[in-house]
Design a protein around this motif. Structure first.
Motif, short mmCIF file in Angstrom:
data_model
loop_
_atom_site.label_atom_id
_atom_site.label_comp_id
_atom_site.label_asym_id
_atom_site.label_seq_id
_atom_site.Cartn_x
_atom_site.Cartn_y
_atom_site.Cartn_z
N MET A 201 0.74 -1.27 -0.19
CA MET A 201 0.03 0.10 0.03
C MET A 201 0.81 1.31 -0.15
SD MET A 201 -3.49 -0.85 2.24
CE MET A 201 -4.17 0.80 1.81
N ALA A 202 1.91 1.35 0.59
CA ALA A 202 2.96 2.37 0.68
C ALA A 202 3.50 2.38 -0.82
CB ALA A 202 3.99 2.23 1.70
N GLY A 203 3.75 1.42 -1.25
CA GLY A 203 4.33 1.41 -2.68
C GLY A 203 3.42 1.89 -3.59
N LEU A 204 1.91 1.68 -3.50
CA LEU A 204 0.98 2.18 -4.66
C LEU A 204 0.75 3.29 -4.39
CD1 LEU A 204 -1.61 -0.59 -4.00
CD2 LEU A 204 -0.47 -0.12 -6.00
N GLN A 205 1.08 4.16 -3.13
CA GLN A 205 1.21 5.70 -3.02
C GLN A 205 1.81 6.37 -4.23
OE1 GLN A 205 -0.95 7.16 -0.84
NE2 GLN A 205 -1.75 5.29 -0.03
N ARG A 206 3.00 5.65 -4.72
CA ARG A 206 3.63 6.51 -5.63
C ARG A 206 3.34 6.34 -7.06
NH1 ARG A 206 7.28 2.96 -7.85
NH2 ARG A 206 7.68 1.15 -6.79
N VAL A 207 2.26 5.53 -7.31
CA VAL A 207 2.02 5.14 -8.52
C VAL A 207 0.88 6.53 -9.18
CG1 VAL A 207 0.35 3.47 -10.12
CG2 VAL A 207 2.02 2.82 -8.47
N ASP A 208 1.03 6.83 -10.17
CA ASP A 208 0.39 7.89 -10.94
C ASP A 208 -0.99 7.58 -10.88
OD1 ASP A 208 -0.55 10.12 -12.10
OD2 ASP A 208 0.89 10.10 -13.78
N PRO A 209 -2.06 8.25 -10.06
CA PRO A 209 -3.43 7.98 -10.37
C PRO A 209 -4.21 8.28 -11.62
CG PRO A 209 -2.97 9.46 -8.27
CD PRO A 209 -1.78 9.47 -9.13
N GLN A 210 -3.38 8.83 -12.62
CA GLN A 210 -3.85 9.01 -13.77
C GLN A 210 -3.86 7.91 -14.60
OE1 GLN A 210 -1.89 12.36 -15.74
NE2 GLN A 210 -2.53 13.93 -14.42
N LEU A 211 -2.94 6.79 -14.13
CA LEU A 211 -2.91 5.65 -14.76
C LEU A 211 -4.17 4.82 -14.72
CD1 LEU A 211 1.01 4.58 -14.12
CD2 LEU A 211 -0.04 5.57 -16.38
N TYR A 212 -4.66 4.70 -13.23
CA TYR A 212 -5.95 4.18 -13.03
C TYR A 212 -7.24 4.77 -13.59
CZ TYR A 212 -3.33 1.40 -9.45
OH TYR A 212 -2.33 0.57 -8.75
N GLU A 213 -6.89 6.19 -13.61
CA GLU A 213 -8.23 6.75 -14.22
C GLU A 213 -8.55 6.47 -15.69
OE1 GLU A 213 -7.65 10.82 -13.14
OE2 GLU A 213 -7.77 10.59 -11.09
N ALA A 214 -7.26 6.54 -16.26
CA ALA A 214 -7.15 6.40 -17.80
C ALA A 214 -7.87 5.15 -18.24
CB ALA A 214 -6.06 6.60 -18.65
N ALA A 215 -7.26 3.88 -17.34
CA ALA A 215 -7.44 2.68 -17.61
C ALA A 215 -9.08 2.35 -17.20
CB ALA A 215 -6.76 1.57 -16.71
N GLU A 216 -9.48 3.07 -16.09
CA GLU A 216 -10.93 2.84 -15.90
C GLU A 216 -11.94 3.41 -17.03
OE1 GLU A 216 -13.78 3.36 -12.03
OE2 GLU A 216 -11.68 4.19 -12.00
N LEU A 217 -11.37 4.57 -17.58
CA LEU A 217 -12.27 5.28 -18.76
C LEU A 217 -12.29 4.35 -20.03
CD1 LEU A 217 -10.98 8.95 -18.44
CD2 LEU A 217 -13.26 7.95 -17.82
N ASP A 218 -10.99 3.61 -20.06
CA ASP A 218 -11.16 2.79 -21.33
C ASP A 218 -11.91 1.35 -21.12
OD1 ASP A 218 -9.65 4.54 -22.61
OD2 ASP A 218 -7.64 3.55 -22.16
N GLY A 219 -12.39 1.28 -19.92
CA GLY A 219 -13.31 0.27 -19.64
C GLY A 219 -12.61 -1.08 -19.03
N ALA A 220 -11.40 -0.71 -18.53
CA ALA A 220 -10.82 -2.03 -17.76
C ALA A 220 -11.02 -2.04 -16.36
CB ALA A 220 -9.16 -1.46 -17.69
N GLY A 221 -11.45 -3.42 -16.13
CA GLY A 221 -11.98 -3.75 -14.76
C GLY A 221 -10.67 -3.81 -13.85
N TRP A 222 -11.30 -4.05 -12.35
CA TRP A 222 -10.15 -4.06 -11.35
C TRP A 222 -8.99 -4.97 -11.78
CZ3 TRP A 222 -8.16 -7.65 -7.88
CH2 TRP A 222 -7.79 -7.33 -6.95
#
Length: 322
Positions: A201-222
């Protein structure tokens, strides 16, 4: 030309500083490192060298040691009890490194990418603390509590199975040679799972949130976001967790001592506990020292391999960013 001569004259006539000289940076760093280096030498290096020296002798702990050379190590290669304990430690690696890493990774991704977004970061933080709680408990306390839970006669687990109509599943969880090791493994999964979860969870804090947002907009599931974003982004943390937990599994002692004392019939014996009993119960100090020396060398080699993989993962991540 006149200006040059004047500057040269000033430089020649300049008086040297009379104040104290500033220490060089590497000298000041060495002073700060000196206490830690001395402590490491006294606490780790010197005892290890002494233990290695004793491993070449035959000694009961009283009197003078008798030099035997490599006799203890030759005996170790043919000792079925040692190899059985080493096989048990491989089971512990599965329970304390492989399973907690996989489960902790999935839980961390779920808390960060799903629960944190839909239920709030406070709920995710509370759940993270609950999973990490077993890491805070002393292993002796956790072992005693689990020995009560797994007791054959009045243990909570057998009582629960009987209450829900599964009395035929009741077992002597820590006294049956066929299932004792798996019971200890289950306890260690419960103890260990919080550490990978917090690191991931500490490592996930440094992941760019825009990557998840872009993937979610493209229809990628969890699951697709987890596989294609989470895993590649936290490779260094995965290497650290696997190395750290594997080392902890190879040198596990407290849980085995509290829960089973290596029994029944050596079914849960591990190298660290085998070395302990050889030292203090069988009073074969030289042979016990050989066991602990071999275990230390294995852990050192594993640490070097883990550091190598961690460095490679960090270099790969930097190359991707570049």
């Amino acid at each position: 030309m006149t200006v040059t001569v004047e500057r040269g004259a000033r430089a020649v006539g300049k008086q040297p500083r009379t104040g104290p000289r500033r220490p060089r940076p590497h000298t000041s760093y060495a002073l700060f490192l000196l206490p830690g280096v001395l402590t490491f030498l006294v606490v780790v290096v010197v005892p290890f060298l002494m233990n290695t020296g004793v491993s070449f002798t035959e000694w009961s702990g009283i009197g003078s040691p008798k030099w035997t050379g490599l006799a203890n190590y030759r005996e170790l290669t043919h000792d079925s009890e040692f190899w059985a304990s080493f096989r048990h430690s491989l089971f512990m690696v599965v329970a304390m490194a492989v399973v907690p890493t996989v489960v902790g990774l999935v839980l961390a991704a779920a808390l960060f990418d799903y629960i944190g977004k839909h239920f709030g970061t406070k709920i995710a933080a509370v759940l993270r603390a609950c999973f990490y709680l077993p890491q805070v408990l002393p292993i002796a306390v956790a072992g005693i509590v689990w020995s009560w839970i797994l007791a054959p006669d009045n243990g909570a687990l057998n009582a629960l199975l009987k209450t829900i109509g599964l009395g035929s599943w009741q077992q002597d969880w820590l006294g049956d040679p066929d299932i004792a090791l798996y019971s200890v493994m289950g306890v260690m999964v419960w103890v260990q799972i919080g550490f990978p979860l917090v690191v991931f969870m500490a490592g996930l804090q440094r992941v760019d949130p825009q990557l998840y947002e872009a993937a979610e907009l493209d229809g990628a599931g969890w699951w697709r976001r987890f596989w294609h974003i989470t895993l590649p982004q936290i490779r260094p943390e995965i290497s650290v967790v696997l190395t750290w937990c594997t080392i902890a599994a190879l040198k596990v002692f407290g849980a085995v001592y509290v829960l089973t004392k290596g029994g029944p019939g050596g079914a849960t014996d591990v190298p660290s506990y085998f070395s302990f009993t050889t030292f203090f119960e069988k009073t074969q100090v030289g042979y016990g020292a050989a066991i602990s020396t071999v275990l230390t060398v294995i852990i050192l080699l594993l640490s070097l391999v883990g550091l190598r993989f961690q460095t490679r993962a960090e270099d790969t991540e930097e190359g991707v960013r570049a």
